[in-house]
Scaffold this motif. Sequence first.
Motif, PDB file in Angstrom:
ATOM      1  N   PHE A  68       0.842  -1.206   0.000  1.00  0.00           N
ATOM      2  CA  PHE A  68       0.000   0.000   0.000  1.00  0.00           C
ATOM      3  C   PHE A  68       0.871   1.246   0.000  1.00  0.00           C
ATOM      4  N   PRO A  69       1.078   1.859  -1.157  1.00  0.00           N
ATOM      5  CA  PRO A  69       1.818   3.120  -1.147  1.00  0.00           C
ATOM      6  C   PRO A  69       0.981   4.187  -0.439  1.00  0.00           C
ATOM      7  N   ALA A  70       1.544   4.823   0.573  1.00  0.00           N
ATOM      8  CA  ALA A  70       0.798   5.842   1.326  1.00  0.00           C
ATOM      9  C   ALA A  70       1.746   6.962   1.738  1.00  0.00           C
ATOM     10  N   ALA A  71       2.626   7.322   0.817  1.00  0.00           N
ATOM     11  CA  ALA A  71       3.630   8.331   1.158  1.00  0.00           C
ATOM     12  C   ALA A  71       3.413   9.637   0.409  1.00  0.00           C
ATOM     13  N   GLY A  72       2.274   9.728  -0.286  1.00  0.00           N
ATOM     14  CA  GLY A  72       2.023  10.938  -1.077  1.00  0.00           C
ATOM     15  C   GLY A  72       1.797  12.143  -0.175  1.00  0.00           C
ATOM     16  N   LEU A  73       1.879  13.312  -0.760  1.00  0.00           N
ATOM     17  CA  LEU A  73       1.735  14.534   0.038  1.00  0.00           C
ATOM     18  C   LEU A  73       0.274  14.953   0.196  1.00  0.00           C
ATOM     19  N   GLY A  74      -0.620  14.332  -0.564  1.00  0.00           N
ATOM     20  CA  GLY A  74      -2.047  14.636  -0.427  1.00  0.00           C
ATOM     21  C   GLY A  74      -2.381  16.080  -0.765  1.00  0.00           C
ATOM     22  N   THR A  75      -1.687  16.640  -1.741  1.00  0.00           N
ATOM     23  CA  THR A  75      -1.853  18.084  -2.023  1.00  0.00           C
ATOM     24  C   THR A  75      -3.259  18.446  -2.505  1.00  0.00           C
ATOM     25  N   ARG A  76      -3.982  17.466  -3.070  1.00  0.00           N
ATOM     26  CA  ARG A  76      -5.327  17.790  -3.559  1.00  0.00           C
ATOM     27  C   ARG A  76      -6.328  17.972  -2.423  1.00  0.00           C
ATOM     28  N   PHE A  77      -5.896  17.631  -1.214  1.00  0.00           N
ATOM     29  CA  PHE A  77      -6.850  17.672  -0.105  1.00  0.00           C
ATOM     30  C   PHE A  77      -6.352  18.550   1.038  1.00  0.00           C
ATOM     31  N   LEU A  78      -5.499  19.508   0.698  1.00  0.00           N
ATOM     32  CA  LEU A  78      -5.038  20.435   1.739  1.00  0.00           C
ATOM     33  C   LEU A  78      -6.164  21.394   2.112  1.00  0.00           C
ATOM     34  N   PRO A  79      -6.269  21.875   3.323  1.00  0.00           N
ATOM     35  CA  PRO A  79      -5.316  21.664   4.404  1.00  0.00           C
ATOM     36  C   PRO A  79      -5.580  20.417   5.257  1.00  0.00           C
ATOM     37  N   ALA A  80      -6.647  19.636   4.918  1.00  0.00           N
ATOM     38  CA  ALA A  80      -6.955  18.467   5.768  1.00  0.00           C
ATOM     39  C   ALA A  80      -5.761  17.524   5.886  1.00  0.00           C
ATOM     40  N   THR A  81      -4.945  17.480   4.832  1.00  0.00           N
ATOM     41  CA  THR A  81      -3.842  16.511   4.796  1.00  0.00           C
ATOM     42  C   THR A  81      -2.500  17.133   5.185  1.00  0.00           C
ATOM     43  N   LYS A  82      -2.567  18.302   5.844  1.00  0.00           N
ATOM     44  CA  LYS A  82      -1.308  18.959   6.193  1.00  0.00           C
ATOM     45  C   LYS A  82      -0.499  18.118   7.191  1.00  0.00           C
ATOM     46  N   ALA A  83      -1.171  17.631   8.241  1.00  0.00           N
ATOM     47  CA  ALA A  83      -0.441  16.892   9.273  1.00  0.00           C
ATOM     48  C   ALA A  83      -0.920  15.452   9.399  1.00  0.00           C
ATOM     49  N   SER A  84      -1.862  15.073   8.547  1.00  0.00           N
ATOM     50  CA  SER A  84      -2.416  13.725   8.645  1.00  0.00           C
ATOM     51  C   SER A  84      -2.534  13.157   7.223  1.00  0.00           C
ATOM     52  N   PRO A  85      -2.163  11.914   7.028  1.00  0.00           N
ATOM     53  CA  PRO A  85      -2.166  11.372   5.662  1.00  0.00           C
ATOM     54  C   PRO A  85      -3.567  11.255   5.076  1.00  0.00           C
ATOM     55  N   LYS A  86      -3.660  11.397   3.758  1.00  0.00           N
ATOM     56  CA  LYS A  86      -4.990  11.324   3.129  1.00  0.00           C
ATOM     57  C   LYS A  86      -5.601   9.937   3.324  1.00  0.00           C
ATOM     58  N   PHE A 135       2.786 -10.069  -6.258  1.00  0.00           N
ATOM     59  CA  PHE A 135       2.174  -9.305  -5.156  1.00  0.00           C
ATOM     60  C   PHE A 135       1.168  -8.300  -5.701  1.00  0.00           C
ATOM     61  N   ALA A 136       0.296  -7.850  -4.791  1.00  0.00           N
ATOM     62  CA  ALA A 136      -0.726  -6.873  -5.174  1.00  0.00           C
ATOM     63  C   ALA A 136      -0.303  -5.488  -4.702  1.00  0.00           C
ATOM     64  N   VAL A 137      -0.742  -4.476  -5.423  1.00  0.00           N
ATOM     65  CA  VAL A 137      -0.582  -3.082  -4.983  1.00  0.00           C
ATOM     66  C   VAL A 137      -1.961  -2.443  -4.979  1.00  0.00           C
ATOM     67  N   LEU A 138      -2.297  -1.781  -3.877  1.00  0.00           N
ATOM     68  CA  LEU A 138      -3.597  -1.106  -3.789  1.00  0.00           C
ATOM     69  C   LEU A 138      -3.385   0.363  -3.425  1.00  0.00           C
ATOM     70  N   LEU A 139      -4.007   1.253  -4.171  1.00  0.00           N
ATOM     71  CA  LEU A 139      -3.968   2.681  -3.846  1.00  0.00           C
ATOM     72  C   LEU A 139      -5.241   3.000  -3.063  1.00  0.00           C
ATOM     73  N   ALA A 140      -5.057   3.376  -1.803  1.00  0.00           N
ATOM     74  CA  ALA A 140      -6.208   3.478  -0.896  1.00  0.00           C
ATOM     75  C   ALA A 140      -7.184   4.585  -1.278  1.00  0.00           C
ATOM     76  N   ASP A 141      -6.713   5.591  -2.018  1.00  0.00           N
ATOM     77  CA  ASP A 141      -7.664   6.663  -2.356  1.00  0.00           C
ATOM     78  C   ASP A 141      -8.551   6.286  -3.536  1.00  0.00           C
ATOM     79  N   ASP A 142      -8.260   5.202  -4.208  1.00  0.00           N
ATOM     80  CA  ASP A 142      -9.195   4.659  -5.195  1.00  0.00           C
ATOM     81  C   ASP A 142     -10.105   3.674  -4.464  1.00  0.00           C
ATOM     82  N   VAL A 143     -11.290   4.133  -4.127  1.00  0.00           N
ATOM     83  CA  VAL A 143     -12.224   3.261  -3.417  1.00  0.00           C
ATOM     84  C   VAL A 143     -13.119   2.620  -4.467  1.00  0.00           C
ATOM     85  N   VAL A 144     -13.095   1.293  -4.538  1.00  0.00           N
ATOM     86  CA  VAL A 144     -13.918   0.630  -5.550  1.00  0.00           C
ATOM     87  C   VAL A 144     -15.055  -0.115  -4.858  1.00  0.00           C
ATOM     88  N   ASP A 145     -16.253   0.337  -5.181  1.00  0.00           N
ATOM     89  CA  ASP A 145     -17.448  -0.264  -4.614  1.00  0.00           C
ATOM     90  C   ASP A 145     -17.917  -1.342  -5.595  1.00  0.00           C
TER      91      ASP A 145
END
Length: 294
Positions: free
Chosen positions: A10-28, A127-137
């Motif tokens: 699970f890559p989760a190291a992005g800066l979350g710039t599309r969701f600032l300021p919510a993602t300033k100190a907390s990961p998206k 192995f699998a890779v999942l991007l958590a911000d892509d939510v697939v229902d």
Amino acid sequence: MRQKIRKAVFPAAGLGTRFLPATKASPKEMLPLVDKPLIQYSVEEAVGCGIESILIITGRDKTAIEDHFDISFELEQVLLERGKREMFELVRSVSELAKISYTRQKQALGLGHAIYQARDFVNNEPFAVLLADDVVDAPEKSALQQLIDVFEKYQSPVVATMRVEGEAISKFGVIDAEQIEPRVYRIKDMVEKPKYSEAPSDLAIVGRYIFTPDIFQFIERTEKGAGGEIQITDAMRLMVKEGKPFYAVELQGTRHDAGDKLGFLIATVEYALKHEELANDFKNYLKSLYERIR
Ligand code: G1P
């Protein structure tokens, strides 16, 4: 020998710039979709597919993710003391979901570079890779399971795709592919974030992948691409260009881009409408809202 997919990254190291300021100190990945953080949905998706071992690639300020999947001793004690057994079970179950380890991507150099940090963890397995911000229902079969089914048949890497109309295609990796069975394609080429006029098709890459371990050699040879980053799409493209088979599944289900403000709001409404405790009251609220604003 047929190999089972046991590991997920699970890559989760992005800066979350599309969701600032919510993602300033907390990961998206910790943004709550109704009552669970985004990343928990995809961890549950992976566990539901038989994944035994998870690696989360974190960046700075990612301790919230580690804490979320850890035992919260103090909280558990308080819940027990107050007789809130159900809450206790709920909180405890999150820490028991899977065997999770963490590694840091020290610099945000792109998705390809993030996935490269998983090479020791992956060792020599698919192995699998999942991007958590892509939510697939996907009510019938989870997105990752749809990929695993194709991997099991072809024993080659697989990526998830969905049809995207119009200009929005340039926000994605896009494949050029030949259909080989319903919803399954063999990839001929791909490009990361093409201009609308240059997109090779309307099949956009969605954040679910199954890789074979040779992907790491291709990431090593990948130069900076779109946005000045090491793109996983470019590494996959190199593989395809060297004649390696690579498949795509056109997912069944609805994909929400929960790393985007509007996408996140839409996902929140959709998931609230399906939530056991909230669905009825929320539906009534939406009906009254509709009367008010129409
Ligand atoms: C990443 C991938 C892209 C893919 C997208 C799906 O882009 O690089 O190929 O289409 O995820 O969400 P990002 O959204 O991180 O810019």
